[in-house]
Motif scaffolding. Structure first.
Motif, mmCIF file in Angstrom:
data_model
loop_
_atom_site.group_PDB
_atom_site.id
_atom_site.type_symbol
_atom_site.label_atom_id
_atom_site.label_comp_id
_atom_site.label_asym_id
_atom_site.label_seq_id
_atom_site.Cartn_x
_atom_site.Cartn_y
_atom_site.Cartn_z
ATOM 1 N N ARG A 167 -0.481 -1.603 -8.061
ATOM 2 C CA ARG A 167 -1.683 -0.969 -7.508
ATOM 3 C C ARG A 167 -2.480 -0.232 -8.583
ATOM 4 N NH1 ARG A 167 -1.695 -4.142 -4.722
ATOM 5 N NH2 ARG A 167 -0.961 -4.352 -2.571
ATOM 6 N N THR A 222 -7.551 8.156 -4.157
ATOM 7 C CA THR A 222 -6.576 7.730 -5.164
ATOM 8 C C THR A 222 -5.914 8.930 -5.819
ATOM 9 O OG1 THR A 222 -7.923 5.762 -5.579
ATOM 10 C CG2 THR A 222 -6.270 6.330 -7.224
ATOM 11 N N ARG A 237 -6.928 2.107 -1.214
ATOM 12 C CA ARG A 237 -6.870 0.644 -1.343
ATOM 13 C C ARG A 237 -8.071 -0.021 -0.666
ATOM 14 N NH1 ARG A 237 -5.495 -3.640 -4.268
ATOM 15 N NH2 ARG A 237 -4.701 -5.384 -3.059
#
Length: 407
Positions: free
Chosen positions: A305, A341, A230
């Motif tokens: 997200r 990720t 993030r």
């Protein structure tokens, strides 16, 4: 036989009853003595590791603030100072005026004469050392220690990691920073990622009666991947869309989190205004909580997200196509963002599967009410309030009618 069954169920429920006390955290107690059971060795080691991570992270944050001040990077300086002061202020207010202490006006409340020293000691980062000492050497509860670590992780480490990454890309990546700035920023960002992962994993451990060290380690790794993915993606996006790309995604995501909180209706709106702030960077609630107990359910949160990640990377690729020169710091951050990720969404299904086996209610007070439900406790388990001195069943009948027995 019925009396014997009730006695056996009371013995099984005794650790849960003892764990519900205000300052005994969530660790079980011995049936005969009523005192807290000895803390496992791995939990003691975890507290020690968490304390070291806390010291390193806070120390590096202060060094980064000094670096910004020395080289007159006023924007990064004021942002970093604001994050640190905000985190220390909230944790100090929690220790002094909340967190299970005596209520104002209570017979045990000594007033401001005791609360003010607690406030300043915690603001000076002294309280967390005292709590760690109690946990490691006095077999004390870890309630305050876990909470202080959680607050430092979500209120200081998570936002400061984004500020430092932004400075690493905009300032150090442009070649205007001194030689030692980039290594210091990288080391501080790494410490912040570890702090967030460990703080959220320890909260996951705190809300459970029994958990394994392997599960806590898996949650810590998954949470570290989450904040790394993030923060790095936001920092890269903000660097390429400077100067408005830093605040606009955060404000837009805050609005989305508020919308999801209002739609889910798990917490009050006024509380949701505060919870949505750290949710902009990382999901807060333990994975073992039920879906209805989350401020924002995990499936909705991670779906947002994924969509944001795809949209931001479309902009990143488009912006970089028009820029022929790409610094090594940019390439390193982009590679680590993609790896983080990938690591998040590889580890998340395994952690999620284990968490669903040990699903718990958010509120400890609800666990007694949920004991009759399948999958949480044994079907024949009663609370210790079901037994009275005369051995009658009136207390159990009162519970079935929805009335609680007197304390």
């Amino acid at each position: 036989r019925a009396a014997s069954a009730r006695l056996d169920s009371a013995r099984r429920a005794a650790p849960r009853a003892c764990a519900m006390s205000r300052r005994d955290g969530f660790r079980p107690c011995e049936m005969d003595t009523g005192v807290a059971a000895p803390m496992p060795l791995w939990e003691r080691n975890l507290v020690l590791v968490a304390l070291v991570v806390h010291v390193v992270d806070v120390g590096l944050d202060l060094l980064v603030v000094l670096l910004f001040l020395t080289h007159m990077q006023w924007g990064f300086f004021f942002c970093s100072v604001a994050v640190i002061l905000w985190a220390w202020l909230v944790s100090s207010l929690y220790i002094s005026f909340g967190g299970g202490g005596p209520a104002p006006g209570d017979i045990d409340d000594s007033g401001m004469a005791e609360r003010l020293p607690q406030f300043f000691l915690n603001f000076a980062q002294v309280q967390i050392f005292a709590e760690a000492y109690r946990c490691i050497f006095r077999n004390g509860d870890t309630d305050y220690f876990h909470t202080l670590r959680l607050m430092e992780a979500i209120l200081e480490s998570a936002p400061s990691s984004l500020v430092k990454l932004y400075a690493l890309i905009i300032w150090a990546g442009a070649g205007a920073a001194p030689a030692g700035a980039a290594p210091l920023l990288r080391l501080s960002v790494l410490a912040s990622f570890v702090s967030v992962g460990l703080g959220l994993a320890m909260w996951e451990q705190k809300v459970q009666f029994r958990t394994s060290s392997v599960y806590v380690a898996a949650v810590a790794v998954m949470r570290a991947f989450e904040i790394a993915s993030r923060a790095m993606t936001l920092a890269i996006f903000a660097g390429l869309t400077h100067p408005y790309g830093f605040w606009l995604p955060l404000l837009a995501d805050y609005g989305v989190m508020l919308l999801l909180i209002v739609r889910h209706k798990s917490v009050q709106f006024t509380y949701g205004l505060f919870v949505a702030l750290p949710l902009v960077l990382v999901s807060l609630e333990p994975l073992v909580w039920r879906r209805e107990d989350h401020a924002v359910p995990k499936d909705s949160y991670y779906m947002v997200r994924i969509l944001e990640f795809v949209l931001m990377w479309i902009v990143i690729i488009h912006q970089q196509d028009s820029d022929t020169e790409v610094d090594s710091i940019w390439l390193g951050c982009e590679a680590l963002a993609l790896i983080s990720t990938l690591g998040l969404y590889v580890t998340l299904p395994f952690v999620w599967k284990i968490a669903r086996r040990h699903e718990l209610s958010r509120d400890v007070a609800d666990w007694g009410e949920d004991s009759a439900k399948e999958g949480l406790h044994d079907g024949d388990a009663y609370s210790d309030s079901d037994l009275n001195s005369s051995g009658s069943d009136r207390a159990r009948d009162a519970d079935r009618d929805g009335e609680l027995p007197p304390e």
